[in-house]
Design a protein around this motif. Structure first.
Motif, short mmCIF file in Angstrom:
data_model
loop_
_atom_site.label_atom_id
_atom_site.label_comp_id
_atom_site.label_asym_id
_atom_site.label_seq_id
_atom_site.Cartn_x
_atom_site.Cartn_y
_atom_site.Cartn_z
N ALA A 152 0.83 -1.30 0.08
CA ALA A 152 0.09 0.25 0.05
C ALA A 152 1.03 1.32 -0.01
N LEU A 153 0.37 2.34 -0.47
CA LEU A 153 0.92 3.48 -0.52
C LEU A 153 1.14 3.86 1.16
N ASP A 189 0.48 -0.15 -6.75
CA ASP A 189 -0.74 -0.58 -7.78
C ASP A 189 -0.87 0.61 -8.78
N THR A 190 -1.38 0.46 -9.86
CA THR A 190 -1.68 1.43 -10.66
C THR A 190 -2.37 2.63 -10.34
N LYS A 191 -3.37 2.34 -9.33
CA LYS A 191 -4.25 3.31 -8.76
C LYS A 191 -3.35 4.30 -7.80
N ALA A 211 -3.11 13.17 -12.77
CA ALA A 211 -3.49 11.48 -12.38
C ALA A 211 -3.57 10.76 -13.74
N ALA A 212 -3.81 11.43 -14.58
CA ALA A 212 -3.96 10.63 -15.97
C ALA A 212 -2.38 10.54 -16.17
N GLY A 213 -1.53 11.25 -16.01
CA GLY A 213 -0.05 11.16 -16.28
C GLY A 213 0.44 10.13 -15.48
N GLY A 214 -0.10 10.01 -14.28
CA GLY A 214 0.46 9.03 -13.05
C GLY A 214 0.00 7.78 -13.72
N ALA A 244 2.18 6.60 -16.06
CA ALA A 244 3.72 6.24 -15.71
C ALA A 244 3.65 4.93 -14.87
N GLY A 245 2.13 4.81 -14.20
CA GLY A 245 2.10 3.44 -13.43
C GLY A 245 2.09 2.21 -14.32
N PHE A 246 1.21 2.35 -15.52
CA PHE A 246 1.18 1.40 -16.31
C PHE A 246 2.76 0.87 -16.83
#
Length: 146
Positions: free
Chosen positions: A2-3, A64-66, A130-133, A136-138
Motif C-alpha cells: 500500500a501507499l 498498484d496503478t491506482k 492523475a492521467a499522467g500518473g 507512468a504506473g502502467f
C-alpha cells in the motif's frame, strides 16, 4: 504493498520544490506559457514520479496503478499551488520595480476570484496529472514485470 506516508511526504516535498522552481523560471516571459500551459498541467506528475524512482529505486516498488494515479494527482495539485503561491507575489514585486513588466492579469484579481482561480486550476492539474500518473504506473509496472 500500500501507499505509505513516507512516499506521500517525499511526493509533497519534491512537488513543492518543483513548483517553486518552475515559478522562478516562469518569470522569464518567453518561458511562462510553456511552463504554465504544458509542463505543469501535463508533465509535472510524471517528472515527480521519475524523480522518486531515480532517487530511491525501491520507494515505488510494488505499488498498484491506482497508487501511481493518486501520486500523480497529488503532485500536480501541489505543484500548482506552489507555483501560484510563489509566482503571483514575484510578478507583482517585479511590476513595482520594472514598470513595463507584464503582470498576466494578477493585479486585477480580488481575493475571492484568486481563491476560486487557484482551486479550479488545482482541480484541473489534479485530473491531468492523475492521467499522467496512470500512464507512468502502467509503464513502471510493465517494465518491473519484464
Amino acid at each position: 504493498m500500500a501507499l505509505n506516508i513516507n512516499i506521500l511526504k517525499k511526493t509533497v516535498i519534491y512537488s513543492s520544490i518543483f513548483g517553486a522552481g518552475a515559478a522562478i523560471f516562469a518569470l522569464i516571459p518567453a518561458l511562462m506559457p510553456v511552463i504554465s500551459l504544458f509542463i505543469l498541467p501535463f508533465l509535472s506528475g510524471i517528472i515527480i514520479l521519475t524523480a522518486l524512482i531515480k532517487l530511491n529505486k525501491d520507494a515505488l516498488k510494488g505499488l498498484d496503478t491506482k497508487d501511481y494515479t493518486l501520486l500523480g494527482g497529488i503532485s500536480g495539485s501541489i505543484c500548482c499551488s506552489a507555483f501560484l503561491i510563489i509566482f503571483a507575489p514575484l510578478v507583482l514585486l517585479l511590476k513595482v520595480f520594472i514598470k513595463t513588466y507584464y503582470t498576466y492579469g494578477i493585479d486585477f484579481l480580488n481575493i475571492f476570484l484568486a481563491i476560486v482561480l487557484i482551486f479550479s486550476v488545482m482541480l484541473i492539474f489534479f485530473a491531468t496529472n492523475a492521467a499522467g500518473g496512470l500512464l507512468a504506473g502502467f509503464l513502471i509496472n510493465y517494465f518491473n514485470k519484464n
